[in-house]
Design a protein around this motif. Structure first.
Motif, PDB file in Angstrom:
ATOM      1  N   GLN A 156       0.799  -1.176   0.001  1.00 43.92           N
ATOM      2  CA  GLN A 156       0.060   0.086   0.081  1.00 43.92           C
ATOM      3  C   GLN A 156       0.813   1.191  -0.013  1.00 43.92           C
ATOM      4  OE1 GLN A 156      -3.223   0.248  -0.192  1.00 43.92           O
ATOM      5  NE2 GLN A 156      -3.414  -1.992  -0.501  1.00 43.92           N
ATOM      6  N   SER A 157       2.246   1.219   0.286  1.00 39.48           N
ATOM      7  CA  SER A 157       3.096   2.490   0.502  1.00 39.48           C
ATOM      8  C   SER A 157       3.319   2.690  -0.913  1.00 39.48           C
ATOM      9  CB  SER A 157       4.203   1.944   1.191  1.00 39.48           C
ATOM     10  OG  SER A 157       5.011   1.045   0.694  1.00 39.48           O
ATOM     11  N   SER A 158       3.109   2.072  -1.966  1.00 37.78           N
ATOM     12  CA  SER A 158       3.369   2.450  -3.421  1.00 37.78           C
ATOM     13  C   SER A 158       2.816   3.678  -3.789  1.00 37.78           C
ATOM     14  CB  SER A 158       3.342   1.351  -4.399  1.00 37.78           C
ATOM     15  OG  SER A 158       1.938   1.068  -4.528  1.00 37.78           O
ATOM     16  N   GLY A 159       1.598   4.050  -3.319  1.00 34.13           N
ATOM     17  CA  GLY A 159       0.691   5.160  -3.597  1.00 34.13           C
ATOM     18  C   GLY A 159      -0.198   4.612  -4.830  1.00 34.13           C
ATOM     19  N   PRO A 210      -3.423   2.571  -6.727  1.00 29.06           N
ATOM     20  CA  PRO A 210      -4.516   2.231  -6.111  1.00 29.06           C
ATOM     21  C   PRO A 210      -4.637   0.730  -6.124  1.00 29.06           C
ATOM     22  CG  PRO A 210      -4.568   3.129  -8.256  1.00 29.06           C
ATOM     23  CD  PRO A 210      -3.507   3.430  -7.833  1.00 29.06           C
ATOM     24  N   ALA A 211      -5.492  -0.038  -5.374  1.00 26.79           N
ATOM     25  CA  ALA A 211      -5.596  -1.261  -5.589  1.00 26.79           C
ATOM     26  C   ALA A 211      -6.598  -1.845  -6.608  1.00 26.79           C
ATOM     27  CB  ALA A 211      -6.013  -2.016  -3.976  1.00 26.79           C
ATOM     28  N   ASP A 212      -7.489  -0.927  -6.758  1.00 23.11           N
ATOM     29  CA  ASP A 212      -8.636  -1.376  -7.522  1.00 23.11           C
ATOM     30  C   ASP A 212      -9.326  -0.112  -8.338  1.00 23.11           C
ATOM     31  OD1 ASP A 212     -10.333  -0.494  -5.721  1.00 23.11           O
ATOM     32  OD2 ASP A 212     -10.823  -2.488  -4.725  1.00 23.11           O
ATOM     33  N   THR A 213     -10.195  -0.390  -9.224  1.00 23.65           N
ATOM     34  CA  THR A 213     -10.825   0.832  -9.794  1.00 23.65           C
ATOM     35  C   THR A 213     -11.636   1.784  -8.726  1.00 23.65           C
ATOM     36  OG1 THR A 213     -11.292  -0.584 -11.810  1.00 23.65           O
ATOM     37  CG2 THR A 213     -12.503   1.284 -11.568  1.00 23.65           C
ATOM     38  N   ARG A 214     -12.182   1.010  -7.920  1.00 21.47           N
ATOM     39  CA  ARG A 214     -13.012   2.021  -6.683  1.00 21.47           C
ATOM     40  C   ARG A 214     -11.764   2.783  -6.084  1.00 21.47           C
ATOM     41  NH1 ARG A 214     -17.459  -0.468  -3.087  1.00 21.47           N
ATOM     42  NH2 ARG A 214     -18.327  -0.108  -5.118  1.00 21.47           N
TER      43      ARG A 214
END
Length: 91
Positions: free
Chosen positions: A3-6, A8-12
């Motif tokens: 998560q520290s990469s900045g 987003p995990a998904d479209t939402r």
């Protein structure tokens, strides 16, 4: 997932990040415009940076209300009328 990469995990999450960045940009731009506009309008009161920064998000929301499918200028003005007003008492 990192998560520290900045990223987003998904479209939402991407849309949430995009909306945040867009709102911040528009708020900053509108705050600047409000200050300049106050200087150009005859007999307008001074509109400092603090006042402009406070009003910009509210006006952006009113613009969004106006642009909505069921919105319009009347709906935007009504939004501004109702903003922060105490709830109407029921008879």
């Amino acid at each position: 997932m990192d998560q520290s990469s900045g990223r987003p995990a998904d479209t939402r999450e991407f849309m949430a990040m995009w909306n945040t960045v867009t709102a911040e940009h528009l708020t900053h731009k509108l705050a600047s415009v409000l200050q300049e506009l106050a200087q150009r309008v005859p007999a307008a009161p001074a509109f400092g940076a603090a006042e402009a920064e406070a009003m910009a998000p509210l006006l952006i929301r009113a613009f969004q209300v106006a642009a909505a499918k069921e919105g319009g200028v009347h709906a935007a003005v009504q939004f501004l009328v109702e903003y922060g007003a105490p709830p109407a008492s029921e008879p």
